[in-house]
Design a protein around this motif. Structure first.
Motif, PDB file in Angstrom:
ATOM      1  N   CYS A  13       0.844  -1.168   0.000  1.00 14.82           N
ATOM      2  CA  CYS A  13       0.000   0.000   0.000  1.00 14.82           C
ATOM      3  C   CYS A  13       0.889   1.230   0.000  1.00 14.82           C
ATOM      4  O   CYS A  13       2.103   1.147   0.080  1.00 14.82           O
ATOM      5  N   SER A  14       0.273   2.429  -0.084  1.00 13.49           N
ATOM      6  CA  SER A  14       1.092   3.623  -0.219  1.00 13.49           C
ATOM      7  C   SER A  14       0.385   4.835   0.354  1.00 13.49           C
ATOM      8  O   SER A  14      -0.727   4.756   0.856  1.00 13.49           O
ATOM      9  N   ASP A  15       1.077   5.998   0.264  1.00 14.17           N
ATOM     10  CA  ASP A  15       0.527   7.276   0.688  1.00 14.17           C
ATOM     11  C   ASP A  15       0.153   7.281   2.156  1.00 14.17           C
ATOM     12  O   ASP A  15      -0.976   7.587   2.532  1.00 14.17           O
ATOM     13  N   CYS A  16       1.110   6.906   3.026  1.00 13.87           N
ATOM     14  CA  CYS A  16       0.847   6.859   4.454  1.00 13.87           C
ATOM     15  C   CYS A  16       0.903   8.251   5.062  1.00 13.87           C
ATOM     16  O   CYS A  16       1.788   9.031   4.762  1.00 13.87           O
ATOM     17  N   GLN A  17      -0.031   8.529   5.928  1.00 15.80           N
ATOM     18  CA  GLN A  17       0.012   9.715   6.749  1.00 15.80           C
ATOM     19  C   GLN A  17      -0.473   9.298   8.116  1.00 15.80           C
ATOM     20  O   GLN A  17      -1.401   8.507   8.228  1.00 15.80           O
ATOM     21  N   GLY A  18       0.155   9.798   9.168  1.00 15.36           N
ATOM     22  CA  GLY A  18      -0.273   9.369  10.490  1.00 15.36           C
ATOM     23  C   GLY A  18       0.038  10.395  11.541  1.00 15.36           C
ATOM     24  O   GLY A  18       0.859  11.279  11.383  1.00 15.36           O
ATOM     25  N   SER A  19      -0.659  10.285  12.653  1.00 13.79           N
ATOM     26  CA  SER A  19      -0.409  11.141  13.797  1.00 13.79           C
ATOM     27  C   SER A  19      -0.604  10.313  15.033  1.00 13.79           C
ATOM     28  O   SER A  19      -1.036   9.174  14.981  1.00 13.79           O
ATOM     29  N   GLY A  20      -0.304  10.909  16.192  1.00 14.42           N
ATOM     30  CA  GLY A  20      -0.438  10.169  17.435  1.00 14.42           C
ATOM     31  C   GLY A  20       0.924   9.881  18.005  1.00 14.42           C
ATOM     32  O   GLY A  20       1.922   9.822  17.286  1.00 14.42           O
ATOM     33  N   ASP A  21       0.966   9.691  19.297  1.00 17.80           N
ATOM     34  CA  ASP A  21       2.237   9.477  19.981  1.00 17.80           C
ATOM     35  C   ASP A  21       2.760   8.060  19.805  1.00 17.80           C
ATOM     36  O   ASP A  21       3.966   7.836  19.833  1.00 17.80           O
ATOM     37  N   VAL A  22       1.849   7.081  19.683  1.00 17.30           N
ATOM     38  CA  VAL A  22       2.247   5.680  19.608  1.00 17.30           C
ATOM     39  C   VAL A  22       1.611   5.038  18.387  1.00 17.30           C
ATOM     40  O   VAL A  22       0.413   5.202  18.141  1.00 17.30           O
ATOM     41  N   VAL A  23       2.400   4.334  17.610  1.00 14.52           N
ATOM     42  CA  VAL A  23       1.895   3.539  16.487  1.00 14.52           C
ATOM     43  C   VAL A  23       2.099   2.075  16.830  1.00 14.52           C
ATOM     44  O   VAL A  23       3.228   1.639  17.052  1.00 14.52           O
ATOM     45  N   ILE A  24       1.009   1.341  16.890  1.00 13.00           N
ATOM     46  CA  ILE A  24       1.075  -0.094  17.170  1.00 13.00           C
ATOM     47  C   ILE A  24       0.860  -0.840  15.863  1.00 13.00           C
ATOM     48  O   ILE A  24      -0.143  -0.647  15.197  1.00 13.00           O
ATOM     49  N   THR A  25       1.823  -1.655  15.488  1.00 17.99           N
ATOM     50  CA  THR A  25       1.751  -2.412  14.233  1.00 17.99           C
ATOM     51  C   THR A  25       1.487  -3.873  14.534  1.00 17.99           C
ATOM     52  O   THR A  25       2.276  -4.519  15.220  1.00 17.99           O
ATOM     53  N   ILE A  26       0.386  -4.386  14.008  1.00 15.39           N
ATOM     54  CA  ILE A  26       0.079  -5.810  14.158  1.00 15.39           C
ATOM     55  C   ILE A  26       0.648  -6.542  12.952  1.00 15.39           C
ATOM     56  O   ILE A  26       0.194  -6.356  11.828  1.00 15.39           O
ATOM     57  N   VAL A  27       1.656  -7.362  13.169  1.00 16.22           N
ATOM     58  CA  VAL A  27       2.299  -8.122  12.095  1.00 16.22           C
ATOM     59  C   VAL A  27       1.585  -9.459  11.988  1.00 16.22           C
ATOM     60  O   VAL A  27       1.667 -10.300  12.888  1.00 16.22           O
ATOM     61  N   THR A  28       0.870  -9.686  10.902  1.00 14.10           N
ATOM     62  CA  THR A  28       0.009 -10.863  10.790  1.00 14.10           C
ATOM     63  C   THR A  28      -0.020 -11.370   9.355  1.00 14.10           C
ATOM     64  O   THR A  28       0.129 -10.578   8.419  1.00 14.10           O
ATOM     65  N   PRO A  29      -0.189 -12.662   9.145  1.00 13.86           N
ATOM     66  CA  PRO A  29      -0.267 -13.185   7.782  1.00 13.86           C
ATOM     67  C   PRO A  29      -1.484 -12.644   7.037  1.00 13.86           C
ATOM     68  O   PRO A  29      -2.500 -12.302   7.644  1.00 13.86           O
ATOM     69  N   ASP A  30      -1.384 -12.612   5.727  1.00 12.87           N
ATOM     70  CA  ASP A  30      -2.510 -12.226   4.876  1.00 12.87           C
ATOM     71  C   ASP A  30      -3.354 -13.471   4.621  1.00 12.87           C
ATOM     72  O   ASP A  30      -3.293 -14.085   3.568  1.00 12.87           O
ATOM     73  N   SER A  31      -4.121 -13.848   5.639  1.00  9.61           N
ATOM     74  CA  SER A  31      -4.942 -15.057   5.601  1.00  9.61           C
ATOM     75  C   SER A  31      -6.214 -14.761   6.393  1.00  9.61           C
ATOM     76  O   SER A  31      -6.152 -14.077   7.429  1.00  9.61           O
ATOM     77  N   PRO A  32      -7.381 -15.236   5.938  1.00 10.08           N
ATOM     78  CA  PRO A  32      -8.654 -14.787   6.510  1.00 10.08           C
ATOM     79  C   PRO A  32      -8.764 -14.867   8.026  1.00 10.08           C
ATOM     80  O   PRO A  32      -9.172 -13.898   8.668  1.00 10.08           O
ATOM     81  N   TRP A  33      -8.416 -16.002   8.629  1.00 13.62           N
ATOM     82  CA  TRP A  33      -8.586 -16.110  10.085  1.00 13.62           C
ATOM     83  C   TRP A  33      -7.708 -15.099  10.803  1.00 13.62           C
ATOM     84  O   TRP A  33      -8.150 -14.441  11.752  1.00 13.62           O
ATOM     85  N   HIS A  34      -6.472 -14.954  10.378  1.00  9.78           N
ATOM     86  CA  HIS A  34      -5.536 -14.052  11.031  1.00  9.78           C
ATOM     87  C   HIS A  34      -5.959 -12.593  10.837  1.00  9.78           C
ATOM     88  O   HIS A  34      -5.860 -11.778  11.763  1.00  9.78           O
ATOM     89  N   THR A  35      -6.425 -12.263   9.650  1.00 13.37           N
ATOM     90  CA  THR A  35      -6.927 -10.918   9.409  1.00 13.37           C
ATOM     91  C   THR A  35      -8.116 -10.614  10.314  1.00 13.37           C
ATOM     92  O   THR A  35      -8.234  -9.521  10.878  1.00 13.37           O
ATOM     93  N   GLN A  36      -9.008 -11.586  10.468  1.00 13.16           N
ATOM     94  CA  GLN A  36     -10.167 -11.404  11.343  1.00 13.16           C
ATOM     95  C   GLN A  36      -9.745 -11.121  12.777  1.00 13.16           C
ATOM     96  O   GLN A  36     -10.299 -10.233  13.440  1.00 13.16           O
ATOM     97  N   GLN A  37      -8.753 -11.852  13.257  1.00 16.03           N
ATOM     98  CA  GLN A  37      -8.281 -11.618  14.626  1.00 16.03           C
ATOM     99  C   GLN A  37      -7.675 -10.229  14.761  1.00 16.03           C
ATOM    100  O   GLN A  37      -7.883  -9.527  15.753  1.00 16.03           O
ATOM    101  N   ALA A  38      -6.910  -9.801  13.754  1.00 20.56           N
ATOM    102  CA  ALA A  38      -6.287  -8.481  13.797  1.00 20.56           C
ATOM    103  C   ALA A  38      -7.339  -7.384  13.804  1.00 20.56           C
ATOM    104  O   ALA A  38      -7.224  -6.387  14.526  1.00 20.56           O
ATOM    105  N   VAL A  39      -8.381  -7.550  13.011  1.00 20.07           N
ATOM    106  CA  VAL A  39      -9.452  -6.560  12.973  1.00 20.07           C
ATOM    107  C   VAL A  39     -10.164  -6.490  14.324  1.00 20.07           C
ATOM    108  O   VAL A  39     -10.544  -5.407  14.789  1.00 20.07           O
ATOM    109  N   ARG A  40     -10.346  -7.632  14.978  1.00 20.14           N
ATOM    110  CA  ARG A  40     -10.950  -7.630  16.309  1.00 20.14           C
ATOM    111  C   ARG A  40     -10.092  -6.844  17.300  1.00 20.14           C
ATOM    112  O   ARG A  40     -10.618  -6.107  18.140  1.00 20.14           O
ATOM    113  N   LYS A  41      -8.779  -7.008  17.200  1.00 15.72           N
ATOM    114  CA  LYS A  41      -7.891  -6.216  18.065  1.00 15.72           C
ATOM    115  C   LYS A  41      -8.096  -4.729  17.783  1.00 15.72           C
ATOM    116  O   LYS A  41      -8.157  -3.904  18.703  1.00 15.72           O
ATOM    117  N   GLN A  42      -8.168  -4.399  16.503  1.00 19.80           N
ATOM    118  CA  GLN A  42      -8.374  -3.016  16.113  1.00 19.80           C
ATOM    119  C   GLN A  42      -9.645  -2.459  16.759  1.00 19.80           C
ATOM    120  O   GLN A  42      -9.649  -1.355  17.325  1.00 19.80           O
TER     121      GLN A  42
END
Length: 460
Positions: A13-42
């Motif tokens: 992806c591209s054109d990132c813009q962000g703000s905030g003091d802390v950026v939390i990155t969830i490193v997860t496979p591009d696979s449906p179950w794992h994506t679903q879990q990451a979205v729940r965390k979000q």
């Protein structure tokens, strides 16, 4: 302190813009179950006041699971952030406690923070590094970099150049210590001093290895609890062996993980047939390494005989498995998708053109659709002794399979991994019959004698 949550789904992806003091990155496979879990965390963290930034805002070169490809896009896209936190879909976060924990550190200084562990003995997964010579973090508990640290390491990431990616947090810690990927002679027989400007890990107890408690900023829950039904007949186990190991290794398989398996669910594939050991000859001479010819012949046989199993597990004759736990894990995946799952390794996967692959020793799990994709597209081994797991990885990349890193599969014995990691999970596999006794490894770490899953026909 305002918190931004960034999901990374291993896509471009591209054109990132962000703000905030802390950026939390969830490193997860591009696979449906794992994506679903990451979205729940979000969603969970958003309810606690976190600002959510989606994965489409980040572009990486190389595989994000190797960590260094994340540095430059994070530095470029979120330059106003003070802290960068890397976690996984298995991580639990208490946003308020994380805010409190970080408030004790000066964000304008360089910090590399995590739950610190060390090797107590030389282990193959860490290149036989000298014990107690390197502290490294546990990714599931969270890795924290201050903005100055992340930005400087992003500029130096071109010096990160391991041939193989095995344990990304260990290799990342080596890089931060030496500011390049050290060669063998820099680590053996004793490690060289750190680079004067290198960065060593600071231990933070609030990054926990257990589920969250009131004192934890992060925690870990290594569980997959999916609904549905899956019985053992849905899986076929192909054991790769050869004549010289029939007598010593196959009895261990029979006495441990294959005990009670229906004969229709397992086959033993060798360089010659022997009724005493139930082996089938594939017509492929044995090789001392790689075994690509044997693996390809197994996949072709699975497809040619039109086996009705949804999943194929290719295991070495010195692989130890928990069949019941494997069935639990497989409930979370769709066998109608092309899936390759196991303990993920890489060959220069941190760079464009590199590849990720599932290491064969911990077993390679393929959906029947992936097997069909491999065979129908005419994938071929360059040589019989080419690395079978690397060929599968290259096929998965070119054919667009779901490549899933599962923390429950292990390329080596339990002693090669931090005890906190082993204790936090119900393992599916380990590899090798020495130096630990395989029967002991199976009974202590893999047996589900008291879980009685297969006693219920494993209809889960």
């Amino acid at each position: 302190m305002k918190v931004a949550v960034l999901l990374v789904f291993w896509c471009l992806c591209s054109d990132c813009q962000g703000s905030g003091d802390v950026v939390i990155t969830i490193v997860t496979p591009d696979s449906p179950w794992h994506t679903q879990q990451a979205v729940r965390k979000q969603e969970q963290w958003s309810k606690h006041g976190a600002t959510v930034i989606l994965s489409t805002q980040l572009s990486t070169e190389g595989a994000p699971w190797t960590l260094t490809p994340l540095l430059a896009p994070l530095a470029e896209g979120y330059g106003s952030a003070l802290w960068f936190v890397l976690v996984t879909e298995w991580t639990l976060v208490n946003v308020d406690q994380l805010d409190t924990a970080l408030s004790t550190y000066d964000p304008h200084k360089e910090w590399y923070i995590g739950h610190s562990v060390e090797d107590s003995e030389p282990v193959i997964v860490h290149h036989f590094n000298t014990p107690h010579s390197l502290a490294f973090p546990l990714l599931h508990s969270g890795i924290i970099l201050s903005a100055p640290a992340l930005k400087r390491m992003a500029t130096l990431s071109g010096s990160f150049n391991p041939s193989f990616n095995i344990d990304p947090v260990f290799e990342f810690s080596l890089f931060l210590k030496y500011l390049h990927t050290p060669v063998y002679k820099e680590l053996h027989p004793s490690p060289s001093p750190p680079h004067p400007d290198g960065l060593l890990l600071t231990h933070l107890p609030a990054l926990c290895t257990t589920p969250l408690t009131p004192h934890c900023a992060t925690g870990v829950s290594l569980q997959q609890n999916c609904s549905g039904r899956l019985n053992v007949e849905s899986v076929f186990f192909a054991v790769k062996t050869c004549g010289k190991f029939h007598k010593t290794r196959l009895p261990v398989v029979w006495d441990t993980w294959a005990a009670g398996l229906p004969e229709s669910c397992i086959g033993y594939y060798s360089d010659f047939a022997d009724e005493r050991f139930k082996t089938t000859s594939l017509g492929i001479p044995n090789t001392e390494k790689g075994h690509c010819g044997k693996m390809a012949a197994i996949l072709q046989l699975f497809e040619r005989e039109q086996m009705t199993h949804d999943w194929l597990v290719v295991a070495d004759d010195d692989t130890l498995l928990s069949v019941d736990r494997l069935l639990e894990v497989l409930r979370c995946y769709d066998s109608s998708r092309p899936v390759l799952m196991g303990d993920l390794y890489g060959y220069t996967a941190h760079r464009v053109g590199g590849s990720s692959f599932v290491s064969g020793g911990g077993s390679m799990v393929l959906s029947s659709v992936a097997v069909r994709s491999f065979v129908s597209t005419g994938q071929r081994c360059p040589t019989r002794d080419y690395a079978d797991d690397m060929l599968l990885g290259m096929a998965a990349k070119s054919l667009g399979w779901d490549v899933v890193q599962s923390p429950f599969f292990h390329q080596d014995q339990p002693r090669s991994y931090p005890q906190a990691v082993i204790e936090a999970q119900k393992a599916v596999s380990f590899h090798r019959h020495s130096p630990m006794d395989p029967a002991t490894v199976y009974s202590q770490y893999l047996s589900t004698e008291h879980e009685t899953l297969r006693d219920k026909k494993t209809e889960l």
